[in-house]
Design an enzyme around this catalytic site. Structure first.
Site, short mmCIF file in Angstrom:
data_model
loop_
_atom_site.label_atom_id
_atom_site.label_comp_id
_atom_site.label_asym_id
_atom_site.label_seq_id
_atom_site.Cartn_x
_atom_site.Cartn_y
_atom_site.Cartn_z
N LYS A 52 30.02 3.74 33.16
CA LYS A 52 29.27 3.78 34.43
C LYS A 52 27.78 3.54 34.18
CE LYS A 52 28.96 8.80 34.01
NZ LYS A 52 29.60 10.09 34.39
N ARG A 150 31.68 20.15 42.16
CA ARG A 150 31.10 18.84 42.43
C ARG A 150 32.22 18.09 43.13
NH1 ARG A 150 28.35 15.19 37.69
NH2 ARG A 150 30.55 14.78 37.33
N TYR A 272 -5.77 8.82 30.71
CA TYR A 272 -5.88 9.38 32.07
C TYR A 272 -6.02 10.89 32.03
CZ TYR A 272 -4.34 5.09 34.52
OH TYR A 272 -4.23 3.84 35.04
N MET A 325 1.78 3.74 32.52
CA MET A 325 2.92 2.90 32.91
C MET A 325 3.27 1.88 31.82
SD MET A 325 3.38 0.37 36.18
CE MET A 325 3.07 1.62 37.40
C1 LIG Z 1 30.01 10.74 33.22
C2 LIG Z 1 31.34 11.39 33.13
C3 LIG Z 1 32.02 11.48 31.90
C4 LIG Z 1 31.37 11.11 30.58
O1 LIG Z 1 30.62 12.23 30.16
P1 LIG Z 1 29.77 12.26 28.80
O2 LIG Z 1 29.19 13.64 28.82
O3 LIG Z 1 28.75 11.19 28.91
O4 LIG Z 1 30.71 12.05 27.68
C5 LIG Z 1 33.31 11.97 31.90
N1 LIG Z 1 33.89 12.40 33.06
C6 LIG Z 1 33.24 12.37 34.25
C7 LIG Z 1 33.93 12.86 35.45
C8 LIG Z 1 31.94 11.89 34.32
O5 LIG Z 1 31.29 11.88 35.49
#
Ligand SMILES: *Cc1c(COP(=O)(O)O)cnc(C)c1O
Length: 384
Positions: A52, A150, A272, A325
């Site tokens: 992802k 979640r 800055y 930046m």
């Molecule tokens: C992002 C995600 C993972 C991967 O998790 P990592 O901690 O990056 O290994 C696995 N399962 C779900 C549901 C996730 O959202």
């Protein structure tokens, strides 16, 4: 502008074209090695891969084929856009969409041979209804919530759908999964609680493959592996745990070019906000990378603060003052003058500067460091 060779030389400094200011090197061999390490730890469970967010910012188009060639067959993305992109890269992979089924998208998923992770009773009903109308039992996963609150079916949702006998023959349930909230802390009591809750809930549903572990979950041991594991961050070289050594290889190397060396006197300030007052005669290197390149502004160091240390060759070089930046300033007073020169390269992430160390100094986690690297640095993929 001369095209440049793609491998860093012995010193880790990339061979670069004259115009390049920052270079992000992504080591696809290290990615494959990390995947194989995870697969070994997870065996006999199947090791899927989470790609992802553009493979955590590293580039899904480059990462996914490498994982496929390493033997990975099941992939997880978050969104439909990501899933379609991945389908065009890997025509034969099993692709699950973690963010589930958005109303009205079932037909598109079907066209692209994608599997939703169904996160609610409504999503299950909608997928079953679509399957019935399409005259096919289509594969899908169900996510049950084991304590994170979640996504995923609550215990009440599970009771609700288990009783709806018409749903199950309509679809092809291929995976039941849940997600751990505290796997990065091996000693946390929530890990075992979630595992027990997962077992309790999935016992009420049709039997199929089960999946609980992300990267950190794999390190919790055999009880957490089930049939399929879903690592992300460890493949990309991040540290899945809060403490201890990271057994995974760094995948990302970020270097920035020194634009200018300047001398400043005690009492002068840097950057800055004038947050850093020099206490000794100081040689400052101004490096062409900043928060737009993923060097979080939280890495700024004011008076008395000990911040992240970058590297110039083998020499540690602390960041001075605010990160801006496009630029940072580093203290090269203690580096041999022959090394700290206009045009030289500074390691900002790599073998000496881990994403984990950067995350600790920036008050964040490796995941956010990787997904924030941005698009301005020249990207170079090596290996694979
Ligand atoms: C992002 C995600 C993972 C991967 O998790 P990592 O901690 O990056 O290994 C696995 N399962 C779900 C549901 C996730 O959202």
């Amino acid at each position: 502008m001369r095209p440049s060779a793609s491998r860093p030389d012995q010193s880790g400094v990339p061979e670069t074209a004259a115009h390049e200011t920052a270079v992000l090197t992504i080591d696809l061999d290290a990615l494959a090695a990390n995947y194989l390490l995870l697969r070994e730890r997870a065996a006999p469970a199947e090791c899927a891969a989470v790609v992802k967010a553009d493979a955590y910012g590293l580039g899904m188009a480059e990462a996914a084929p490498v994982l496929w060639r390493a033997g990975c067959r099941t992939f997880f993305v978050a969104t439909l856009r990501e899933a379609i992109d991945l389908r065009t890269i890997l025509p034969d992979a099993i692709i699950y969409m973690l963010n589930g089924l958005l109303a009205g998208t079932a037909e598109t998923l079907h066209q692209w041979h994608l599997r939703p992770v169904l996160n609610s009773a409504d999503e299950i009903r909608e997928w079953a209804a679509y399957c019935t109308s399409a005259g096919e039992t289509l594969a899908c996963a169900i996510h049950v919530d084991s304590g994170m609150n979640r996504l995923g079916l609550s215990a009440a949702d599970v009771e609700d759908v288990r009783e709806a006998a018409d749903l199950w023959p309509a679809l092809a349930l291929s995976l039941i999964m849940s997600h751990l909230a505290c796997a990065d802390d091996q000693a946390h009591s929530k890990n075992a609680d979630q595992r027990a809750r997962f077992d309790h809930l999935r016992a009420k549903l049709p039997q199929t493959l089960a999946s609980l572990a992300n990267s950190a979950g794999i390190l919790l041991g055999p009880d957490y592996l089930y049939d399929v594991v879903r690592p992300g961050v460890a493949m990309y070289g991040g540290h899945p745990r809060r403490q201890g050594d990271n057994p995974f290889h760094p995948v990302v190397h970020l270097t920035g070019r020194i634009l200018q060396i300047r001398e400043a006197s005690p009492g002068e300030t840097v950057g800055y906000g004038a947050t850093r007052t020099l206490s000794r005669p100081t040689r400052i290197a101004v490096v062409s990378a900043g928060y737009a390149d993923g060097l979080f502004r939280a890495l700024s160091t004011g008076d008395g603060e000990h911040g992240l240390t970058a590297y110039l060759g083998p020499h540690p070089v602390p960041i001075l003052g605010r990160v801006s930046m496009d630029l940072i300033s580093i203290d090269v007073t203690d580096v041999p003058e022959a090394l700290a020169t206009r045009g030289a390269w500074v390691e900002l992430l790599g073998p000496n500067v881990s994403a984990h160390a950067m995350a600790l100094h920036a008050g964040t986690i490796d995941y956010e460091i990787l997904t924030s690297l941005g698009t301005r640095a020249t990207r170079r993929y090596v290996g694979g």
